[in-house]
Design a protein around this motif. Structure first.
Motif, mmCIF file in Angstrom:
data_model
loop_
_atom_site.group_PDB
_atom_site.id
_atom_site.type_symbol
_atom_site.label_atom_id
_atom_site.label_comp_id
_atom_site.label_asym_id
_atom_site.label_seq_id
_atom_site.Cartn_x
_atom_site.Cartn_y
_atom_site.Cartn_z
ATOM 1 N N ALA A 1 38.241 87.920 32.487
ATOM 2 C CA ALA A 1 36.897 87.689 31.307
ATOM 3 C C ALA A 1 36.483 89.221 31.074
ATOM 4 C CB ALA A 1 36.087 86.752 32.506
ATOM 5 N N HIS A 2 36.606 89.316 29.412
ATOM 6 C CA HIS A 2 35.877 90.459 29.232
ATOM 7 C C HIS A 2 34.939 90.547 28.339
ATOM 8 C CE1 HIS A 2 39.251 90.132 27.609
ATOM 9 N NE2 HIS A 2 39.123 90.959 26.406
ATOM 10 N N TRP A 3 33.574 91.124 27.470
ATOM 11 C CA TRP A 3 33.007 91.360 27.032
ATOM 12 C C TRP A 3 33.765 91.821 25.627
ATOM 13 C CZ3 TRP A 3 31.369 94.755 22.916
ATOM 14 C CH2 TRP A 3 30.425 94.515 22.380
ATOM 15 N N THR B 1 27.063 78.504 24.886
ATOM 16 C CA THR B 1 28.559 77.495 24.456
ATOM 17 C C THR B 1 29.154 78.268 24.763
ATOM 18 O OG1 THR B 1 28.659 76.367 22.397
ATOM 19 C CG2 THR B 1 28.511 78.630 22.588
ATOM 20 N N VAL B 2 30.489 77.488 24.817
ATOM 21 C CA VAL B 2 31.962 77.770 24.800
ATOM 22 C C VAL B 2 32.684 77.215 24.084
ATOM 23 C CG1 VAL B 2 33.635 77.428 26.567
ATOM 24 C CG2 VAL B 2 31.463 77.765 27.721
ATOM 25 N N THR B 3 34.147 77.711 23.684
ATOM 26 C CA THR B 3 35.121 77.544 22.635
ATOM 27 C C THR B 3 35.964 78.123 24.308
ATOM 28 O OG1 THR B 3 35.402 79.376 20.994
ATOM 29 C CG2 THR B 3 34.005 77.570 20.960
ATOM 30 N N LYS B 4 37.605 76.430 24.185
ATOM 31 C CA LYS B 4 39.160 76.808 25.018
ATOM 32 C C LYS B 4 39.603 76.205 24.669
ATOM 33 C CE LYS B 4 36.118 73.270 27.187
ATOM 34 N NZ LYS B 4 35.554 72.927 28.649
ATOM 35 N N VAL C 1 30.090 87.825 23.361
ATOM 36 C CA VAL C 1 30.741 86.967 23.375
ATOM 37 C C VAL C 1 31.711 87.347 24.609
ATOM 38 C CG1 VAL C 1 32.894 86.171 22.084
ATOM 39 C CG2 VAL C 1 31.153 86.622 21.083
ATOM 40 N N PHE C 2 32.074 86.744 25.219
ATOM 41 C CA PHE C 2 32.992 86.915 26.159
ATOM 42 C C PHE C 2 34.270 86.271 26.252
ATOM 43 C CE2 PHE C 2 29.090 87.959 27.386
ATOM 44 C CZ PHE C 2 28.958 89.029 28.267
ATOM 45 N N GLU C 3 35.772 86.939 26.216
ATOM 46 C CA GLU C 3 36.995 86.317 27.014
ATOM 47 C C GLU C 3 37.486 85.729 27.813
ATOM 48 O OE1 GLU C 3 40.070 86.871 23.138
ATOM 49 O OE2 GLU C 3 40.497 87.659 24.862
ATOM 50 N N GLY C 4 38.431 85.078 28.415
ATOM 51 C CA GLY C 4 38.688 85.044 30.179
ATOM 52 C C GLY C 4 40.058 84.316 29.443
ATOM 53 N N VAL D 1 39.777 81.040 26.806
ATOM 54 C CA VAL D 1 38.766 80.565 26.390
ATOM 55 C C VAL D 1 37.571 81.466 26.378
ATOM 56 C CG1 VAL D 1 36.896 79.777 27.637
ATOM 57 C CG2 VAL D 1 39.166 79.325 28.589
ATOM 58 N N TRP D 2 36.246 81.113 25.396
ATOM 59 C CA TRP D 2 35.336 81.439 25.210
ATOM 60 C C TRP D 2 34.530 81.445 25.119
ATOM 61 C CZ3 TRP D 2 40.527 80.862 22.127
ATOM 62 C CH2 TRP D 2 40.952 81.513 22.150
ATOM 63 N N ALA D 3 33.170 82.441 25.962
ATOM 64 C CA ALA D 3 32.053 81.960 26.260
ATOM 65 C C ALA D 3 30.691 82.306 25.906
ATOM 66 C CB ALA D 3 31.610 82.053 27.931
ATOM 67 N N TYR D 4 29.734 81.813 25.064
ATOM 68 C CA TYR D 4 28.992 82.672 23.990
ATOM 69 C C TYR D 4 27.411 83.287 24.745
ATOM 70 C CZ TYR D 4 32.397 82.549 20.496
ATOM 71 O OH TYR D 4 33.707 82.096 20.005
ATOM 72 N N LYS D 5 27.441 84.135 24.855
ATOM 73 C CA LYS D 5 25.557 84.278 25.458
ATOM 74 C C LYS D 5 24.788 84.683 25.276
ATOM 75 C CE LYS D 5 24.023 86.020 29.967
ATOM 76 N NZ LYS D 5 23.713 87.210 30.903
ATOM 77 N N PRO D 6 23.330 83.813 24.763
ATOM 78 C CA PRO D 6 22.947 83.934 24.106
ATOM 79 C C PRO D 6 22.003 85.635 24.570
ATOM 80 C CG PRO D 6 22.308 82.454 24.364
ATOM 81 C CD PRO D 6 23.384 82.402 24.713
#
Length: 219
Positions: free
Chosen positions: A101-103, A135-138, A185-188, A204-209
C-alpha cells in the motif's frame, strides 16, 4: 473504472482574491443536505472533471485546495485490524490481504459539506470544521478490516477536516462558495491465501479525508 486523481503539486488551482467589502455570515448545510444541480451533478463542478462513479472530481480553476494534515499521514492502525487466522477450510473463499500500500494522489469528493453565497460587493467567508468518513473502492471483495491493516490506518473511521476561505464577490455579481472533502488516495494490492502468498492482480483504493476543496465562483 475511470478514476480521477490529482497530484498535490499540480498548479492552476484558484488563488483567493483580495478581501474587500463586508463579510457575509456563512450558511452551512450538514448531514444529508447535499447540494446538487437539477441534473444530479454537484453545483460548480464541470461534468468533464467527474470520475466515472460521480464520487470524485479533479479541481479546476475555481477550486482552492487546502490541506489540514501532511501528504501521506498514516494515522492510527484500525482497531478492527485482523488477528492471526488459520487456513480457510477446503471449498471456501480465500482470505485476501492488502500489500504494498502506498499514497498515490489526492482527490476532491463531490458531497457538499458546507456552503455560503451572497450578492456583491461583499466578501464571502466560509469556515469548515467537520468530520468525514473514509471510503474504499476495490476490484475484489476484501473485508475492510484487512484493508485497514494493509493501509496502516482505519478505513472505517471518520476524520476531521478543518479550514477556511475568503472570497471577494464584485459589485453586481452573485457569488457562491462550496466546500467538499479533500482525500489522500492510497492504493494497495490484494493477495490471497492464509498468509497472503498469492498475488491476485487486483487492487484496492482507500480515500482518507485530509482537508477541504473550496469551489468558489461568481455569476
Amino acid at each position: 473504472m475511470k478514476r480521477v486523481h490529482f497530484s498535490p503539486h499540480r498548479r492552476g488551482i484558484a488563488t483567493v482574491l483580495a478581501m474587500a467589502g463586508v463579510a457575509v455570515a456563512l450558511t452551512a448545510t450538514t448531514g444529508a443536505g447535499v447540494s446538487y444541480a437539477d441534473d444530479g451533478k454537484p453545483l460548480g463542478v464541470p461534468e468533464s472533471s467527474l470520475s466515472a462513479d460521480g464520487k470524485f472530481f479533479t479541481p479546476g480553476p475555481n477550486t482552492l485546495v487546502k490541506r489540514n494534515s501532511s501528504a501521506a499521514e498514516s494515522g492510527e492502525l484500525s482497531t478492527e485490524a485482523p488477528s492471526s487466522i488459520s487456513p480457510a477450510p477446503a471449498g471456501t473463499t480465500d482470505f485476501y490481504w492488502i500489500k504494498n500500500a502506498h499514497w498515490i494522489s489526492q482527490s476532491c469528493g463531490t458531497d457538499v459539506i458546507q456552503e455560503t453565497s451572497g450578492g456583491g460587493k461583499t466578501t464571502l467567508v466560509l469556515t469548515v470544521d467537520k468530520t468525514v468518513s473514509a471510503t474504499v473502492t476495490k476490484e475484489i471483495n476484501v473485508d475492510l478490516k484487512y484493508v485497514s491493516a494493509g493501509m496502516g490506518w482505519s478505513v472505517t473511521s471518520t476524520y476531521g477536516v478543518k479550514n477556511e476561505t475568503r472570497f471577494e464577490v464584485p459589485d453586481g455579481k452573485f457569488g457562491t462558495v462550496q466546500a467538499f472533502p479533500l482525500y489522500d488516495v492510497f492504493e494497495g494490492e490484494a493477495w490471497s491465501g492464509a498468509g497472503g502468498e498469492f498475488p491476485t492482480g487486483k487492487r484496492v483504493w482507500a480515500y482518507k479525508p485530509v482537508g477541504v476543496c473550496f469551489n468558489q465562483w461568481v455569476q
